[in-house]
Write an enzyme that holds these catalytic residues in place. Structure first.
Site, PDB file in Angstrom:
ATOM      1  CD  GLN A 127      -2.552  -0.789   2.591  1.00 55.16           C
ATOM      2  OE1 GLN A 127      -3.057   0.320   3.032  1.00 55.16           O
ATOM      3  NE2 GLN A 127      -2.932  -1.871   3.540  1.00 55.16           N
ATOM      4  CB  SER A 130      -0.120   7.023   5.262  1.00 54.55           C
ATOM      5  OG  SER A 130      -0.259   8.202   6.238  1.00 54.55           O
ATOM      6  CB  SER A 162       2.229  -2.821   5.782  1.00 50.24           C
ATOM      7  OG  SER A 162       1.221  -2.634   4.789  1.00 50.24           O
ATOM      8  CD  GLU A 245      -6.862  -1.213   5.265  1.00 49.20           C
ATOM      9  OE1 GLU A 245      -6.986  -0.438   4.435  1.00 49.20           O
ATOM     10  OE2 GLU A 245      -5.883  -1.563   5.943  1.00 49.20           O
ATOM     11  CG  ASN A 371     -10.388   1.227  17.074  1.00 48.05           C
ATOM     12  OD1 ASN A 371     -10.177   0.814  16.126  1.00 48.05           O
ATOM     13  ND2 ASN A 371     -10.232   0.444  18.022  1.00 48.05           N
ATOM     14  CD  GLU A 372      -8.863   7.051  19.131  1.00 42.48           C
ATOM     15  OE1 GLU A 372      -8.300   6.917  17.992  1.00 42.48           O
ATOM     16  OE2 GLU A 372      -8.619   6.816  20.051  1.00 42.48           O
TER      17      GLU A 372
END
Lengths: 388, 356, 388, 356
Positions: A127, A130, A162, A245, A371-372
């Protein structure tokens, strides 16, 4: 019949077939970590072994090397895969994320060029989402692609990629319209990591292995055949990829069920001296792993009946990532003073790599959307609370 | 393998939810709490019109011949509405037990009346210190490990007790059981008592999931409307994330509940594990939902004027019944650590260790 | 000597004196709840009994009916008070909040008029802070005070006023400058609840008793002698009062230590059948109650040495309110099917009123500034994170 | 009753913190992790210059004659710095034990050298499977329930083990103990071993509190600077409230730690309760701080490039030593439920049940 929680005879036969193949093929010794060079190569070999047995990605159509299997068969496959303690999938970016994306958005030529080699484990994908300034806020990215004739020139700096250290290709989005902002003017590209101008630098993770990488694009010229979808369609396609994903494929419940089962065994060895609360915490781990599995079966039948995966992907993300941390924290508590031993130390009890698993679990609440952010999505899209 | 509800099941639940939206609208609950409004008998009549009391009875006695898996959405909706009538005990526990024991003439006669809704049956079980809803019942079904008795309201000596939930009447049987009221003995009786327990635990779990849903809905609608410091409180992450956490718990309790409904009556180690798991998951969700709903409402949530307390109190009562948290957690641990219940990725719906 | 955690002989003598007095005076039967009319009257009597023994508010100066006691003596007093299971303080708004505020901001006449009657338990005070539109956001209040000659005319609607149903006086802030916004233009007033134009309506709490009230001010004429501080100084004074509320006095650690001790006894009765995790949860309750007590002693010595209470008031608020919920949740778990019994039911086990305590504990994270607001304060003022 | 530190104590701790700010600056730790930079011997030398090794030794042997309560802020600061040197084990455990056993000539000689810092003593204790810092030690103090031995590095057969924290060397003694190295037997030995355990548990708790502090500081400074979605991430409630929760845990662990420091060596039921409480509270705080700091840093927090992992790994190691969480939770429960330790509002610093 509704709420019929029995496997069909075909599904049982399928399970037997997978089990037999795994018994015959899974390496007796666990492979070295795929974050290292040697381990990566061995995991690449394992992908080829899987592909040779047509087990590379069973839900794919047969024409691309799959078996056209149902989602229930997929879950059964995963159960047997984890039960057999088979290696991690070095090919996951390809088969779970880019593969489905290509099937939806790729041209006929692109599908023919990329999918079979992906299914065969011959080309491993990284990937490249980012960027240093754009973590959770993907729309803030700055890398550019400038059209020159029938080519594009890519420039920029991707990070937290990754697999990239040892992979063959990467995929990511670049800004093709320099005047655009946020989600507009982005385009999706596929780029070989050995292409002129592409430079990859490993980033060591907490445990010391280069599980991430930075990718620098310095005037990288790519043909428009490596553009996926239209110019400006990058955000839409990337969101579809992100949906895959967070969707059903990537976090098989079997992984957590196997970990919970191992945790029960570990608890039994330490029951006499453990904090009494750990007996309940371990029981909770087993229950949560089963709840996640049941929920996945429910989602799978809904998808088979024509449903779409939506905000439950966010619910899943929170649940499995917190479960994974919980399982590993319980294990470290049970291990006490042995918890801190590095993998491979002679005093490590068993071969369960609980410490590595714990460190790995800490990434769960972060990647694929923190998770936020998932909680914001649940609150706004599922519960209908006002946007911040 | 099919983990969806049929259209029929969904329609039945939908019709029931529509009915309870009317019967148990906040104003109606508030009236009932204060002893005003529609009578319990009138509400019961309307439940009867949908055929709900006899859902789980055989068609031969006028029932619908359905299963727990068909009833689970009804129990969930009853919880969501904080329905004051003990439909769940009557239709989900008493009727199936009476159906199983219908060889007894007394039992068969009351079953017939229970299916039509003419009789209302409350349940006494050794695991519950209190009987719920006895004051509006016509009969009390008394389950023990060795005998099952069916008492008319006149035969049962009842001592009333007071729940914090004024819509939940509690009682104890104080008289001794007479041979004349016995409808089953021995293995049949103990099987019925064991079965009733699994049904009770499962269905109260479903009610708790419904209560959780109602509590989240109340909190969400308040948070979307109340402003503080210049914006809607629901726009603050502190509120959003608390409510999202409750929703995660609820969403992962439901499949557990539905799976347990398909096997609760098997009375195996796995079915007991599943029922206990469902009770723990649903009561945990309801507990967090109750506390979160109060917190989101601020001082309002702590007042009688807001509806939160109806649901919070009901959940509190249901959590302790049919095995409290400690009971079910210990039962889960017994299965895991003493009985060595098969777990792991191939054991969820059955065990395939024997496969090649 | 530093870190000398021993009581002085004087402190030990003081403890013995308090203990002996409590043994002689605390009612043998618990009083009915102070949220009801009869209970309120009995609690009022108890305040007079306390005052007669000069125990009404021992840290106050002698001239106002106190003993000029040190903070350490105050803590000892509270320990013995809770140990003796003495009644709740119906007088708390006066002695803990308004009293210290008056001492700091009141005129000599105001101190002379109000403090002795407050200390004597003769006048019971209610808070009148909140308004329907202004909950946590106190600065959003709308009630007005219009100057007319030497009088003010108060108009508005206060809510969530604890004690007001049966109390004698209330205190609160009103907007004296109609053009002002937020924290400006507010003024602090003291008003008798039986004054013409003041109407009080009880609000039932979750358990059914009118523990809150609304107060309606309909053209209420008050003399300027009932204005505390200057016009426009209301916010500053109210913040001082709120500081006293969150400060050392109002949440004595002894209350939680007594509850934790009772919880241990309750656990021992149910140990054989309890979830194993409850043994650890109960132990945690005891530890947390002690941690809160130790922290309070540390703060007290720091204050004695001339320190000020600051953001630790927010830390305290979160800690004690969560501890209180934790203790009562543990108790309800242990009580199982008996937990739901209403206070006074014949089958209630013991007289510990765990259910009422649980309901009461749910208010803890809300009042005196919600825990969400306290977390903001800690993050911004103690940790230095940027404002939202 | 005085719950403050003296100016002297605060100055000592302040001086030590200044030193470690320099010795253990992130770049220095990173160099040490990679085997570069200042040597351990050089760092030790600078600790010695402050007189730290002998803080708890009697003045008669050149020490400062101080107590655990004087040393607790030092241990906390050592944790906060993730100091690679095992100053805490040496000065806080080995030196006081050797001081107590200085009747033995061998013990007395090594004590003298340990006080000056010339000797560095690692500690082997039956409750710890590993000795920490043996590779840089000159001696190993081997505590058992019946005998205490003092081995020179040559006499100790050490087998190295690898911690995830590369700055923490682990070893086990594999040789059998010879009579010639014994410096105490019987009651004196078992008392020393018990004392060492309380000191070890208390001081690792203090180190964990310091680590918690360091982790919060790292997360706060990152959150105040990193922007996402157009504002600093530290301005989001989700981040604020997580960090506030860690801070609450830390603030309520500290007084427990300081109170336990005043009584740890009493070896009573209450002192054991206090030490276990301190270890649990501080390790809980450090655990939450580690996970929160990673989360706040996002992917950065999971990488080697950010300093979070130094502190997280150290906390992980210290949490298991000198009694893990299970040990201390069981010890607390034993005091509460078996020994019926007096608790309640008059039992915090002693018991006054006998007062009239």
């Amino acid at each position: 019949m509704a709420l019929d929680l029995h496997y069909t005879p075909d599904e049982l036969r399928f399970r037997a077939e997978v089990r037999a193949w795994m018994v015959a093929h899974v390496p007796a010794q666990p492979l070295p970590t795929l974050e290292g060079e040697q381990g990566f190569a061995l995991h690449r070999e394992w992908e080829k072994t899987l592909a040779a047995g047509s087990w590379g990605m069973i839900t794919w159509p047969r024409e691309y090397g799959g078996r056209g299997a149902s989602l229930i068969e997929w879950l059964i496959f995963e159960e047997e895969y984890y039960r057999a303690n088979a290696p991690l999938r070095v090919n996951q970016n390809g088969i779970f994320l880019l593969g489905p994306t290509l099937m939806e958005f790729g041209s006929a030529q692109q599908k023919a060029r990329f999918l079979p080699k992906m299914a065969a484990g011959e080309e491993i994908w990284a990937q490249a989402w980012s960027e240093p300034q754009a973590g959770s806020d993907l729309a803030a990215l700055r890398s550019t692609a400038t059209r020159e004739g029938d080519e594009y020139v890519l420039r920029g700096h991707k990070i937290w990629s990754s697999r990239a250290t040892f992979a063959d290709w990467c995929f990511g989005i670049f800004r093709t319209d320099p005047a655009s902002e946020r989600h507009k003017g982005l385009t999706f590209f596929l780029v070989p990591l050995n292409h002129p101008g592409v430079r990859v630098r490993g980033i060591r993770q907490m445990h010391g292995e280069p599980g991430f990488a930075e990718i620098f694009f310095e005037d990288v010229r790519v043909p428009s055949a490596w553009r996926l979808g239209a110019e400006g369609e990058g955000w839409t396609i990337a969101m579809a990829t992100a949906g895959f994903e967070r969707g059903l494929m990537l976090r098989s419940p079997a992984r957590f069920q196997v970990a919970a089962e191992r945790l029960v065994r570990l608890y039994e060895q330490h029951a006499a001296t453990a904090d009494p609360a750990l007996s309940s915490a371990v029981a909770q781990a087993v229950m949560d792993a089963e709840a996640y599995a049941l929920s996945t079966y429910a989602t799978a039948t809904r998808l088979i009946a024509g449903g779409k995966i939506g905000v439950e992907a966010s619910l899943n993300k929170i649940f499995w990532s917190e479960l994974d941390v919980h399982i590993h924290r319980c294990a470290l508590s049970l291990l006490g003073a042995f918890a801190e031993l590095a993998a491979g130390d002679s005093a490590v009890v068993g071969h369960d790599a609980w410490l590595d698993g714990f460190i790995f679990s800490l990434a769960g609440p972060i990647y694929a959307g923190t998770n936020e952010i998932q909680r914001n999505i649940i609150a706004e899209r599922l519960l209908g609370l006002p946007r911040g | 393998m099919d983990f969806t509800f049929t259209e029929e099941q969904q329609m039945m639940a939908g019709a029931f939810r529509e009915l309870t939206d009317d019967l148990c609208a906040p104003a109606a609950l508030r009236a009932a709490f204060e002893g005003r409004g529609e009578s319990s008998a009138a509400r019961w009549q309307r439940l009867t019109e949908l055929g709900l009391p006899g859902m789980l009875a055989p068609e031969s006695v006028g029932g619908m011949g359905l299963t727990l898996a068909d009833f689970i959405l009804i129990a969930e909706a009853a919880g969501r509405a904080a329905l004051p009538e003990t439909l769940v005990e009557h239709a989900g526990i008493a009727v199936p037990v009476l159906s199983a024991l219908s060889a007894d003439a007394r039992g068969a006669a009351v079953l017939q009346a229970a299916v039509s809704g003419e009789a209302r049956v409350a349940v006494s079980h050794p695991f519950n210190p209190f009987i719920v809803g006895a004051d509006q019942a016509t009969h009390v079904l008394v389950l023990t490990d060795h005998e099952v008795h069916l008492l008319s309201k006149d035969e049962a000596k009842l001592e009333g007790h007071q729940s914090i939930d004024a819509l939940r009447s509690l009682a104890r049987c104080t008289g001794s059981l007479q041979p004349g009221t016995c409808i089953a003995r021995g293995a049949g009786a103990s099987a019925a008592t064991a079965l009733a327990f699994e049904c009770g635990a499962l269905l109260t779990a479903a009610e708790c999931a419904g209560l959780c849903d109602a509590l989240v809905a109340l909190a969400v609608s308040y948070a979307a409307e109340r402003s503080q410091f210049g914006k809607k409180i629901g726009a603050y992450q502190a509120i959003k994330h608390q409510l999202a956490n409750v929703q995660v718990k609820l969403e992962f309790a439901r499949p557990v509940l539905y799976a347990a409904a398909t096997q609760a009556t098997v009375l195996s180690g796995r079915s007991r594990f599943g029922v206990s798991h469902a009770k723990l998951a649903a009561t945990d969700a309801a507990d967090l939902a109750g506390r979160t709903a109060v917190q989101v409402h601020g001082a309002m949530g702590y007042s009688w004027e807001v509806d939160v307390h109806f649901y919070l109190k009901r959940a509190l009562g249901l959590t302790g019944m049919w095995g409290d948290r400690s009971f079910h957690m210990r039962r889960v641990q017994q299965q895991l650590f003493s009985e060595h219940l098969a777990i792991g990725p191939d054991a969820l719906f059955g065990v395939f260790k024997e496969l090649p």
